[in-house]
Design an enzyme around this catalytic site. Structure first.
Site, PDB file in Angstrom:
ATOM      1  N   LYS A 189       0.918  -1.144  -0.064  1.00 21.83           N
ATOM      2  CA  LYS A 189       0.074  -0.053  -0.137  1.00 21.83           C
ATOM      3  C   LYS A 189       0.901   1.321  -0.060  1.00 21.83           C
ATOM      4  O   LYS A 189       1.391   1.788   1.040  1.00 21.83           O
ATOM      5  CB  LYS A 189      -1.076   0.000   1.250  1.00 21.83           C
ATOM      6  CG  LYS A 189      -1.670   1.359   1.456  1.00 21.83           C
ATOM      7  CD  LYS A 189      -2.436   1.864   0.206  1.00 21.83           C
ATOM      8  CE  LYS A 189      -3.331   2.977   0.633  1.00 21.83           C
ATOM      9  NZ  LYS A 189      -2.325   4.216   0.554  1.00 21.83           N
ATOM     10  N   GLY A 246       6.446   5.941   8.025  1.00 25.33           N
ATOM     11  CA  GLY A 246       5.702   7.238   7.931  1.00 25.33           C
ATOM     12  C   GLY A 246       5.796   8.130   9.223  1.00 25.33           C
ATOM     13  O   GLY A 246       6.660   8.088  10.128  1.00 25.33           O
ATOM     14  N   GLY A 251       1.604   5.877  12.744  1.00 22.78           N
ATOM     15  CA  GLY A 251       2.237   4.691  13.073  1.00 22.78           C
ATOM     16  C   GLY A 251       1.733   4.148  14.617  1.00 22.78           C
ATOM     17  O   GLY A 251       1.563   2.952  14.749  1.00 22.78           O
ATOM     18  N   GLU A 268       9.154   2.482  10.954  1.00 27.16           N
ATOM     19  CA  GLU A 268      10.148   3.331  10.858  1.00 27.16           C
ATOM     20  C   GLU A 268       9.352   4.838  10.949  1.00 27.16           C
ATOM     21  O   GLU A 268       8.683   5.365  10.071  1.00 27.16           O
ATOM     22  CB  GLU A 268      11.078   3.303   9.759  1.00 27.16           C
ATOM     23  CG  GLU A 268      12.163   4.481   9.369  1.00 27.16           C
ATOM     24  CD  GLU A 268      12.630   4.754   7.976  1.00 27.16           C
ATOM     25  OE1 GLU A 268      12.926   6.007   7.940  1.00 27.16           O
ATOM     26  OE2 GLU A 268      12.241   3.807   7.417  1.00 27.16           O
ATOM     27  N   GLU A 400       8.616  17.585  14.588  1.00 28.27           N
ATOM     28  CA  GLU A 400       9.180  17.371  13.199  1.00 28.27           C
ATOM     29  C   GLU A 400       8.512  18.222  12.225  1.00 28.27           C
ATOM     30  O   GLU A 400       7.276  17.971  11.749  1.00 28.27           O
ATOM     31  CB  GLU A 400       8.953  15.600  12.613  1.00 28.27           C
ATOM     32  CG  GLU A 400       9.533  15.515  11.226  1.00 28.27           C
ATOM     33  CD  GLU A 400       9.331  13.790  11.080  1.00 28.27           C
ATOM     34  OE1 GLU A 400      10.321  13.321  10.597  1.00 28.27           O
ATOM     35  OE2 GLU A 400       8.301  13.387  11.429  1.00 28.27           O
TER      36      GLU A 400
END
Length: 506
Positions: A189, A246, A251, A268, A400
């Site tokens: 995906k 992502g 996550g 990750e 971030e």
């Protein structure tokens, strides 16, 4: 691959070995540099995602029993197919992602080819580890027995691979290839922003599988913008593991679903890498390393050194050099040979990055360079931006941004540098620049990060990759990825010891 434009060929889904019309039509994929349509991606339905997982489940048994040599040939052949058409694939990657020509060819398609080849070799790595035998004096029928044991890595089963938009070649190849090498089947995906590249990668894999006589359904592809498609690829009862790259927020939601079903996870997630620059550092090397935040995917990379911690003795000089470096970088058309900074992925993401720049101003950070939208007629561009006079509590320091924005904070001594670096929710990659190698390694040992670069931002592609804290779960890359996509099974057997053996007569 033909030279037809992607837009003249609406894409399909791959389910159970068949290219299938999407249930919800198609949507346009946009070139972030030109704002023109690159192609038409398939919009899968939720039911099609479940169907893909069922197909992967049916294929798992026969594929997991194939010889490792067969799996190796499939991955090598897929690499050959990609290498054959690396030119048009690199152009597609550039058009979808806005990456510069060199990055698209070398770091996207080139790395995907290298990873397929690496895990072709990985399919042949031993999966059995012999363990020391033990003597059981009260063995079967009252006789002493020697218990032998093996630790054997077995495939997990069906793996859903959910990939990131910043590298639609290397990222999925780094998931799919080790998963297949270990005997798993996959549902892919991709991120909705740039699925066309993943489609081409899947085509190469499917062609290689068909040539090898593999069962249908080893590789399945579902694409789409609707979050329900990704949700179905995660919560399907046929899925045993989810590998996701992502944001930390997404996550976390995936992990909650996996937790309810006891599904294995490889995550990750986000990063806010600290770059610790000491007074004795080679400033030219440090600036070049930190400057990759601007030029590598336009800052859209979780490993970027976006938090610069500068020792006070070199703080002002470092800021001056970083500003000069940033202003020399050409922002513009990623197809131009002299372009260093291309666009970010979308208008929405450009607006998000710009909102952080404005937030930094309001928080009291001093803008040294950047901050204004580049004067280009079209495209989603953000100028390389540098803030100083930052405080640890500022959101531009803690969150971030995922764009070409760097913040600088001062520190006095080693202890303060480590404390500032570790004062983060993230812990993916940190960096240390110092002329004192002993100190650099001492500091590295105190950093709560999954990886530390000492006087470099380079990566060894056999070293484990993953994060501490909210930066992820698990490790991949190199042989670590083969372990990530496998379960460990203990095989124990008994052998009765003879009486003369127990008496020491061997």
């Amino acid at each position: 691959m033909s030279d037809e434009t992607p837009s003249s060929r609406p894409e399909r889904l791959l389910i159970g070995g068949e290219w299938t019309a999407p249930g919800h039509g198609h949507y346009e994929v946009t070139d972030p540099a030109t704002e023109e349509t690159v192609g038409l991606a398939a919009e899968a339905s939720r039911d099609q995602a479940y169907e893909a997982a069922r197909a992967a489940r049916e294929a798992f048994g026969p594929w997991s029993r194939t010889a490792p040599e067969t799996r190796a040939r499939v991955l090598d052949r897929a690499a050959e197919l990609l290498a054959r058409d690396i030119g048009p694939y690199a152009r597609l990657a550039r058009a979808e992602t806005g990456a510069t020509t060199g990055t698209a060819r070398a770091m996207q398609v080139g790395v995907a080819i290298a990873r397929l080849k690496r895990y072709a070799r990985g399919a042949l790595e031993p999966v059995e580890t012999p363990l020391p035998p033990q003597i059981n004096e009260a063995g079967p029928f009252g006789k002493a027995a020697v218990l032998g044991a093996l630790a054997v890595r077995r495939p997990v089963g069906v793996v859903t691979c959910i990939t990131s938009y910043n590298n639609p070649w290397a990222n999925p190849a780094g998931k799919i290839a080790p998963a297949l090498a270990m005997g798993n089947t996959v549902v892919i995906k991709p991120a909705p922003q740039d699925p066309l590249s993943v489609h081409r990668l899947t085509e190469a894999l499917q062609e290689a599988l068909a040539e090898a006589g593999a069962p249908p359904g080893v590789v399945n592809l579902v694409t789409g913008r609707d979050p329900a498609v990704g949700e179905a690829a995660v919560d399907s009862p046929d899925v045993d593991m989810v590998s996701f790259t992502g944001s930390t927020a997404v996550g976390q939601r995936i992990a909650e679903v996996c937790g309810r079903g006891m599904k294995r996870q490889l995550m990750e997630l986000g990063g806010k890498g600290a770059a610790l620059v000491f007074d004795d550092a080679d400033l030219d090397a440090a600036v070049a390393g930190i400057g990759t935040t601007y030029s590598f995917y336009s800052g859209q990379i979780c490993t970027a050194p976006t938090r610069v911690l500068a020792q006070r003795g070199i703080h002002d000089r470092l800021v001056e050099r970083l500003a000069a470096y940033a202003t020399r970088l050409k922002v513009g058309d990623p197809a131009a040979a002299d372009t260093a900074v291309g666009p970010v992925i979308s208008a929405a993401h450009r607006d998000r990055v710009e909102s952080y720049v404005e937030l930094g101003r309001k928080e009291g950070a001093r803008l040294i360079t950047g901050g204004d939208r580049p004067p280009l007629p079209r495209g989603f561009y953000v100028a390389p931006t540098l803030f100083t006079d930052c405080a640890p509590t500022m959101r531009v320091v803690r969150e971030e941004i995922f764009g070409p924005v760097v913040v600088v904070l001062p520190f006095t001594d080693e202890e303060e540098a480590v404390a500032l670096a570790n004062d983060s929710d993230y812990g993916l990659l940190d960096y240390v620049w110092s002329g004192d190698v002993a100190r650099a390694f001492r500091v590295a040992g105190q950093l709560r990060a999954g990886g530390v670069g000492v006087n470099t931002v380079g990566r060894n592609m056999e070293a484990p990759f993953g994060g501490f804290k909210r930066s992820g779960v698990g490790r991949d890359v190199g042989s670590y990825a083969l372990h990530a996509y496998s379960e460990t099974q203990a095989v124990v057997w008994a052998g009765v010891r003879r009486a003369e053996d127990r008496a020491g007569k061997f």
